[in-house]
Every structure is written in structure tokens, then in C-alpha cells.
Design a protein around this motif. Structure first.
Motif, PDB file in Angstrom:
ATOM      1  N   SER A   1     -15.696 -20.420  -4.105  1.00 24.31           N
ATOM      2  CA  SER A   1     -14.826 -20.023  -5.208  1.00 24.31           C
ATOM      3  C   SER A   1     -15.620 -19.765  -6.486  1.00 24.31           C
ATOM      4  CB  SER A   1     -13.782 -21.112  -5.452  1.00 24.31           C
ATOM      5  OG  SER A   1     -12.986 -20.803  -6.569  1.00 24.31           O
ATOM      6  N   GLN A   2     -16.609 -20.598  -6.738  1.00 21.51           N
ATOM      7  CA  GLN A   2     -17.404 -20.473  -7.966  1.00 21.51           C
ATOM      8  C   GLN A   2     -18.368 -19.294  -7.935  1.00 21.51           C
ATOM      9  OE1 GLN A   2     -17.269 -22.287 -10.839  1.00 21.51           O
ATOM     10  NE2 GLN A   2     -18.796 -20.901 -11.676  1.00 21.51           N
ATOM     11  N   PHE A   3     -19.102 -19.120  -6.829  1.00 25.75           N
ATOM     12  CA  PHE A   3     -20.223 -18.192  -6.811  1.00 25.75           C
ATOM     13  C   PHE A   3     -19.970 -16.866  -6.084  1.00 25.75           C
ATOM     14  CE2 PHE A   3     -22.226 -22.394  -7.419  1.00 25.75           C
ATOM     15  CZ  PHE A   3     -22.780 -22.170  -8.668  1.00 25.75           C
ATOM     16  N   ILE A   4     -19.005 -16.831  -5.178  1.00 26.07           N
ATOM     17  CA  ILE A   4     -18.599 -15.566  -4.550  1.00 26.07           C
ATOM     18  C   ILE A   4     -17.069 -15.545  -4.456  1.00 26.07           C
ATOM     19  CG2 ILE A   4     -20.631 -14.691  -3.324  1.00 26.07           C
ATOM     20  CD1 ILE A   4     -20.012 -16.407  -0.958  1.00 26.07           C
ATOM     21  N   PRO A   5     -16.426 -15.543  -5.634  1.00 23.15           N
ATOM     22  CA  PRO A   5     -14.969 -15.711  -5.679  1.00 23.15           C
ATOM     23  C   PRO A   5     -14.180 -14.643  -4.941  1.00 23.15           C
ATOM     24  CG  PRO A   5     -15.801 -15.004  -7.815  1.00 23.15           C
ATOM     25  CD  PRO A   5     -16.999 -15.335  -6.958  1.00 23.15           C
ATOM     26  N   GLY A   6     -14.716 -13.456  -4.824  1.00 23.38           N
ATOM     27  CA  GLY A   6     -14.002 -12.407  -4.096  1.00 23.38           C
ATOM     28  C   GLY A   6     -13.842 -12.716  -2.624  1.00 23.38           C
ATOM     29  N   LEU A   7     -14.641 -13.651  -2.125  1.00 26.18           N
ATOM     30  CA  LEU A   7     -14.566 -14.025  -0.713  1.00 26.18           C
ATOM     31  C   LEU A   7     -13.949 -15.406  -0.518  1.00 26.18           C
ATOM     32  CD1 LEU A   7     -17.966 -12.685   0.616  1.00 26.18           C
ATOM     33  CD2 LEU A   7     -15.756 -11.557   0.475  1.00 26.18           C
ATOM     34  N   TYR A   8     -13.452 -15.981  -1.583  1.00 24.96           N
ATOM     35  CA  TYR A   8     -12.852 -17.304  -1.467  1.00 24.96           C
ATOM     36  C   TYR A   8     -11.719 -17.359  -0.439  1.00 24.96           C
ATOM     37  CZ  TYR A   8     -10.364 -21.585  -2.514  1.00 24.96           C
ATOM     38  OH  TYR A   8      -9.730 -22.787  -2.389  1.00 24.96           O
ATOM     39  N   PRO A   9     -10.814 -16.377  -0.414  1.00 25.04           N
ATOM     40  CA  PRO A   9      -9.748 -16.462   0.600  1.00 25.04           C
ATOM     41  C   PRO A   9     -10.301 -16.545   2.028  1.00 25.04           C
ATOM     42  CG  PRO A   9      -9.191 -14.811  -1.030  1.00 25.04           C
ATOM     43  CD  PRO A   9     -10.618 -15.219  -1.296  1.00 25.04           C
ATOM     44  N   GLN A  10     -11.362 -15.801   2.328  1.00 27.07           N
ATOM     45  CA  GLN A  10     -11.941 -15.841   3.667  1.00 27.07           C
ATOM     46  C   GLN A  10     -12.607 -17.200   3.922  1.00 27.07           C
ATOM     47  OE1 GLN A  10     -12.328 -13.344   1.498  1.00 27.07           O
ATOM     48  NE2 GLN A  10     -11.393 -11.627   2.537  1.00 27.07           N
ATOM     49  N   GLY A  11     -13.314 -17.720   2.924  1.00 24.99           N
ATOM     50  CA  GLY A  11     -13.971 -19.021   3.082  1.00 24.99           C
ATOM     51  C   GLY A  11     -12.974 -20.152   3.173  1.00 24.99           C
ATOM     52  N   ALA A  12     -11.937 -20.079   2.365  1.00 25.05           N
ATOM     53  CA  ALA A  12     -10.931 -21.132   2.357  1.00 25.05           C
ATOM     54  C   ALA A  12     -10.109 -21.126   3.637  1.00 25.05           C
ATOM     55  CB  ALA A  12     -10.016 -20.984   1.144  1.00 25.05           C
ATOM     56  N   ALA A  13     -10.000 -19.990   4.266  1.00 27.98           N
ATOM     57  CA  ALA A  13      -9.219 -19.891   5.498  1.00 27.98           C
ATOM     58  C   ALA A  13     -10.046 -20.274   6.724  1.00 27.98           C
ATOM     59  CB  ALA A  13      -8.677 -18.475   5.654  1.00 27.98           C
ATOM     60  N   GLY A  14     -11.267 -20.721   6.494  1.00 25.74           N
ATOM     61  CA  GLY A  14     -12.097 -21.138   7.612  1.00 25.74           C
ATOM     62  C   GLY A  14     -12.877 -20.002   8.246  1.00 25.74           C
ATOM     63  N   ARG A  15     -12.733 -18.792   7.730  1.00 23.90           N
ATOM     64  CA  ARG A  15     -13.496 -17.654   8.237  1.00 23.90           C
ATOM     65  C   ARG A  15     -14.742 -17.484   7.379  1.00 23.90           C
ATOM     66  NH1 ARG A  15      -8.434 -15.423   7.314  1.00 23.90           N
ATOM     67  NH2 ARG A  15      -9.325 -13.976   5.836  1.00 23.90           N
ATOM     68  N   ALA A  16     -15.692 -16.739   7.887  1.00 20.90           N
ATOM     69  CA  ALA A  16     -16.889 -16.363   7.133  1.00 20.90           C
ATOM     70  C   ALA A  16     -17.591 -17.570   6.536  1.00 20.90           C
ATOM     71  CB  ALA A  16     -16.536 -15.339   6.042  1.00 20.90           C
ATOM     72  N   ARG A  17     -17.812 -18.581   7.357  1.00 25.58           N
ATOM     73  CA  ARG A  17     -18.437 -19.799   6.860  1.00 25.58           C
ATOM     74  C   ARG A  17     -19.958 -19.723   6.857  1.00 25.58           C
ATOM     75  NH1 ARG A  17     -15.439 -22.724   3.843  1.00 25.58           N
ATOM     76  NH2 ARG A  17     -16.745 -24.475   4.314  1.00 25.58           N
ATOM     77  N   LYS A  18     -20.554 -18.888   7.665  1.00 20.39           N
ATOM     78  CA  LYS A  18     -22.007 -18.738   7.712  1.00 20.39           C
ATOM     79  C   LYS A  18     -22.420 -17.664   6.711  1.00 20.39           C
ATOM     80  CE  LYS A  18     -23.061 -21.636  10.988  1.00 20.39           C
ATOM     81  NZ  LYS A  18     -23.926 -22.767  10.720  1.00 20.39           N
ATOM     82  N   PRO A  19     -23.627 -17.799   6.152  1.00 24.72           N
ATOM     83  CA  PRO A  19     -24.067 -16.815   5.145  1.00 24.72           C
ATOM     84  C   PRO A  19     -24.000 -15.364   5.624  1.00 24.72           C
ATOM     85  CG  PRO A  19     -25.583 -18.651   5.246  1.00 24.72           C
ATOM     86  CD  PRO A  19     -24.601 -18.847   6.350  1.00 24.72           C
ATOM     87  N   ALA A  20     -24.433 -15.094   6.837  1.00 26.92           N
ATOM     88  CA  ALA A  20     -24.403 -13.714   7.336  1.00 26.92           C
ATOM     89  C   ALA A  20     -22.967 -13.202   7.427  1.00 26.92           C
ATOM     90  CB  ALA A  20     -25.094 -13.621   8.695  1.00 26.92           C
ATOM     91  N   GLU A  21     -22.037 -14.077   7.738  1.00 25.00           N
ATOM     92  CA  GLU A  21     -20.632 -13.669   7.805  1.00 25.00           C
ATOM     93  C   GLU A  21     -20.098 -13.327   6.409  1.00 25.00           C
ATOM     94  OE1 GLU A  21     -18.734 -16.063  11.486  1.00 25.00           O
ATOM     95  OE2 GLU A  21     -19.628 -17.314   9.923  1.00 25.00           O
ATOM     96  N   PHE A  22     -20.535 -14.085   5.410  1.00 26.29           N
ATOM     97  CA  PHE A  22     -20.137 -13.761   4.038  1.00 26.29           C
ATOM     98  C   PHE A  22     -20.666 -12.388   3.642  1.00 26.29           C
ATOM     99  CE2 PHE A  22     -19.530 -18.425   3.325  1.00 26.29           C
ATOM    100  CZ  PHE A  22     -18.222 -18.362   2.873  1.00 26.29           C
ATOM    101  N   LEU A  23     -21.908 -12.077   4.029  1.00 19.08           N
ATOM    102  CA  LEU A  23     -22.481 -10.765   3.709  1.00 19.08           C
ATOM    103  C   LEU A  23     -21.658  -9.645   4.325  1.00 19.08           C
ATOM    104  CD1 LEU A  23     -26.291 -11.475   4.176  1.00 19.08           C
ATOM    105  CD2 LEU A  23     -25.032 -11.223   2.027  1.00 19.08           C
TER     106      LEU A  23
END
Length: 173
Positions: free
Chosen positions: A131-153
Motif C-alpha cells: 500500500s505504501q510503496f506500490i499503491p496501484g497494486l495494493y488491491p492485487q496484493g491485499a487479495a492474496g494475488r501477486a505476492r512475489k516480486p516478479a508477479e508485482f512487475l
């Protein structure tokens, strides 16, 4: 009829504008810097997470590596940016023209990205840091998706591509 129009430089346009281009007959929407800009946003966000988790990381951070590379080899940015040294430093890293994109294939940049991903791969990145450092992806991270760095990319790039896909889908309807 029989003509196809291509819209150049559609980067950073809102979905509504992309949809309007499609509705006006532009079958090809050219995107470029917006994708690498999104990649850099996520990489730099992950780099900040690594620095927060391990303050000694800042010395070998991705941002530091990219700055060293760009200063040592200014050909891709020097003629595009003007201003004080501080202003040009900001432009090198955060400009919409995204001249930093030409440096990602550089061996030192590749090594810095690999080191960052390796550093964070075993870490369960807390949702609050996403939420703090890549807030545009917070919904994906909070939903349990895209937890690995490559997935965030990948997800950061998909966010941009979805706007284009959504605009193209409107034409098919």
C-alpha cells in the motif's frame, strides 16, 4: 472503409480517451513509454521496500545502480533533459518520456534487477508495504494475488495493458 488508422503516442491517456480513439476509427493504439514507466514504478517501489526491510540495501539499491549507469552513459537522456543537476536527476528517473527504459538491457541494470528480485523473493511482503510503496497494486496484493516480486512487475504492466484492452473491447461490442 478499408482504411486502418494508427494513433501514435497514446501513452498515459485515460481509458475514456483511448475508448474515444477506438470509437473514432483508430484500430491501432501505439503504446511504449507507459509500459516501461509502469515497470520502473513497480521496480522502484520494490526497491524502497527492500531498503526499508534492510537499510543497508540503499547502498546497492536499484535506484543507485540506475543513477550510476545513466551518469556513466548519458547518450540516451542528455539531449532530452534540461535544467539543474537536481532537476535532471528527477527527469532521469521519473520523466514521462521514460528515457531510463533504454538502460534496462544494460548488464549492470539487469544484475541490479536480479539482485532486487532475489532479495525480495523469499519475503512475504506485508500488504501495508505494498500500500505504501506500490499503491496501484495494493488491491492485487491485499487479495492474496501477486505476492512475489516478479508477479508485482507483471501486474504493474498489466494495469496499463488493461486500459488498451478495455478500449479495444468497446469496439467489438
Amino acid at each position: 472503409p478499408g482504411l486502418v488508422f494508427e494513433a501514435h503516442s497514446t501513452d498515459y491517456q485515460p481509458r475514456e480517451c483511448l475508448s474515444a480513439l477506438v470509437a473514432d476509427g483508430f484500430a491501432i493504439l501505439k503504446v511504449g513509454p507507459a509500459l516501461t514507466f509502469a515497470l520502473r514504478e513497480v521496480l522502484y517501489g520494490l526497491d524502497e521496500i527492500a531498503c526499508f526491510l534492510d537499510p543497508s540495501w540503499r547502498e546497492r539499491s536499484l535506484v543507485a545502480a540506475m543513477e550510476r549507469i545513466m551518469l556513466a552513459e548519458p547518450a540516451y537522456w542528455r539531449s532530452h533533459y534540461a535544467g539543474t543537476e537536481a532537476e535532471m536527476r528527477i527527469q532521469r528517473h521519473f520523466s514521462y518520456s521514460d528515457r531510463i527504459r533504454y538502460y534496462w538491457p544494460h548488464p549492470e541494470a539487469q544484475a541490479a534487477v536480479a539482485a532486487l528480485l532475489e532479495r525480495l523473493d523469499p519475503v512475504a511482503i506485508p500488504e501495508t508495504m505494498v500500500s505504501q510503496f506500490i499503491p496501484g497494486l495494493y488491491p492485487q496484493g491485499a487479495a492474496g494475488r501477486a505476492r512475489k516480486p516478479a508477479e508485482f512487475l507483471l501486474e504493474g504492466i498489466r494495469v496499463v495493458l488493461r486500459a488498451y484492452s478495455d478500449a479495444a473491447a468497446l469496439k467489438r461490442d
